[in-house]
Design a protein around this motif. Structure first.
Motif, PDB file in Angstrom:
ATOM      1  N   VAL A   4     137.398  12.140  91.575  1.00  0.00           N
ATOM      2  CA  VAL A   4     136.923  11.416  90.402  1.00  0.00           C
ATOM      3  C   VAL A   4     136.133  10.200  90.865  1.00  0.00           C
ATOM      4  N   THR A   5     134.960  10.014  90.307  1.00  0.00           N
ATOM      5  CA  THR A   5     134.159   8.851  90.663  1.00  0.00           C
ATOM      6  C   THR A   5     133.991   7.950  89.451  1.00  0.00           C
ATOM      7  N   SER A  93     141.163  12.648  85.686  1.00  0.00           N
ATOM      8  CA  SER A  93     140.754  13.910  85.089  1.00  0.00           C
ATOM      9  C   SER A  93     141.801  14.971  85.385  1.00  0.00           C
ATOM     10  N   SER A  94     141.795  16.017  84.575  1.00  0.00           N
ATOM     11  CA  SER A  94     142.721  17.128  84.785  1.00  0.00           C
ATOM     12  C   SER A  94     142.037  18.432  84.404  1.00  0.00           C
ATOM     13  N   PRO A  95     142.575  19.539  84.914  1.00  0.00           N
ATOM     14  CA  PRO A  95     141.958  20.840  84.647  1.00  0.00           C
ATOM     15  C   PRO A  95     142.049  21.220  83.173  1.00  0.00           C
ATOM     16  N   PHE A 106     143.244  10.547  89.768  1.00  0.00           N
ATOM     17  CA  PHE A 106     142.638   9.260  89.440  1.00  0.00           C
ATOM     18  C   PHE A 106     141.438   8.920  90.321  1.00  0.00           C
ATOM     19  N   GLY A 107     140.521   8.166  89.727  1.00  0.00           N
ATOM     20  CA  GLY A 107     139.418   7.592  90.471  1.00  0.00           C
ATOM     21  C   GLY A 107     139.814   6.251  91.050  1.00  0.00           C
ATOM     22  N   PRO A 108     138.886   5.580  91.746  1.00  0.00           N
ATOM     23  CA  PRO A 108     139.194   4.311  92.401  1.00  0.00           C
ATOM     24  C   PRO A 108     139.238   3.131  91.443  1.00  0.00           C
TER      25      PRO A 108
ATOM     26  N   GLY B  43     143.131   3.645  92.875  1.00  0.00           N
ATOM     27  CA  GLY B  43     143.710   4.469  91.838  1.00  0.00           C
ATOM     28  C   GLY B  43     144.985   5.136  92.312  1.00  0.00           C
ATOM     29  N   PRO B  44     145.888   5.445  91.397  1.00  0.00           N
ATOM     30  CA  PRO B  44     147.129   6.140  91.774  1.00  0.00           C
ATOM     31  C   PRO B  44     146.837   7.503  92.397  1.00  0.00           C
ATOM     32  N   ARG B  45     147.678   7.866  93.364  1.00  0.00           N
ATOM     33  CA  ARG B  45     147.535   9.141  94.042  1.00  0.00           C
ATOM     34  C   ARG B  45     148.700  10.040  93.673  1.00  0.00           C
TER      35      ARG B  45
END
Lengths: 115, 115
Positions: A4-5, A93-95, A106-108, B43-45
């Motif tokens: 995710v960006t 994001s998720s499928p 999660f993105g940064p 972001g959370p991993r």
């Protein structure tokens, strides 16, 4: 595979202005989630978009809004910025629903500072 | 809505097993439990996800009792790099007829691993 960006990395605004944050999900993912993480605090659920529609929102005022585009990327808009809006905004994001675990990736994050 | 609570902080030594518990007394039938690791300004991993009983992957185990009102993340033999904040997330997978898709993060547990 790209994760995710989010853009921009950092954003500085003044009170009363509007901020626009952007998120590109993992390829193949159709759901996008937005969270707010104020300094030293936990993650607060903001919005969930899936297939271009807002599915639900957390307990935030209407000046927090967003949209999801046909390519599944998303924008978060924050109007009439207030000092307490300063936070790290995280996108996940998720499928597609029904295709494996709806794990959120999660993105940064975008660090928004309101002066 | 499932409100979640976690211990604020924990200390451990390298090589020890660490167990972090999350309480979610009002968990809904269609809610899953997911654990995330977060480093500062990132972001959370994703770590692990489960619904009931025990789930294990290459980095952790997740224990969920039959009543599902709590869950325990188990990290075997932690190292200094495991120092982070750990969050549990309770939320539904897929769509439900109730129409409520709130994603509730726990308060987070700050784990400090000592040498």
């Amino acid at each position: 595979e790209a994760g995710v960006t989010q853009s921009p990395t950092h954003l500085i605004k003044t009170r009363g202005q509007q901020a626009t944050l952007r998120c590109s999900p993992i390829s193949g993912h159709t759901s996008v989630y937005w969270y707010q993480q104020a300094l030293g605090l936990g993650l607060q659920f903001l919005l969930w978009y899936d297939e271009g529609e807002e599915r639900n929102r957390g307990n935030f005022p209407p000046r927090f809004s967003g949209r999801q585009f046909p390519n599944y990327s998303s924008e978060l808009n924050v109007n009439a910025l207030e000092l307490e809006d300063s936070a790290l905004y995280l996108c996940a994001s998720s499928p597609p629903v029904g295709r494996g675990a709806d794990t959120q990736y999660f993105g940064p994050g975008t660090r928004l500072t309101v002066l | 809505l499932a409100k979640t609570t976690q211990p604020i902080s924990m200390d451990s030594y390298e090589g020890q097993e660490v167990n972090i518990t999350c309480s979610h007394n009002n968990i809904a039938t269609n809610d899953y439990i997911t654990w995330y690791q977060q480093f500062p300004s990132q972001g959370p991993r994703f770590i692990i996800q489960g619904y009931k009983t025990k789930v294990t992957n290459e980095v952790a185990s997740l224990f969920i009792p039959a009543d599902r009102k709590s869950s325990t993340l188990s990290l075997p033999r932690v190292s200094l790099s495991d120092t982070a904040v750990y969050y549990c997330l309770v939320g539904p997978r897929g769509y439900t007829t109730s129409g409520t898709y709130k994603y509730i993060f726990g308060t987070g547990t700050r784990l400090k691993v000592l040498a």
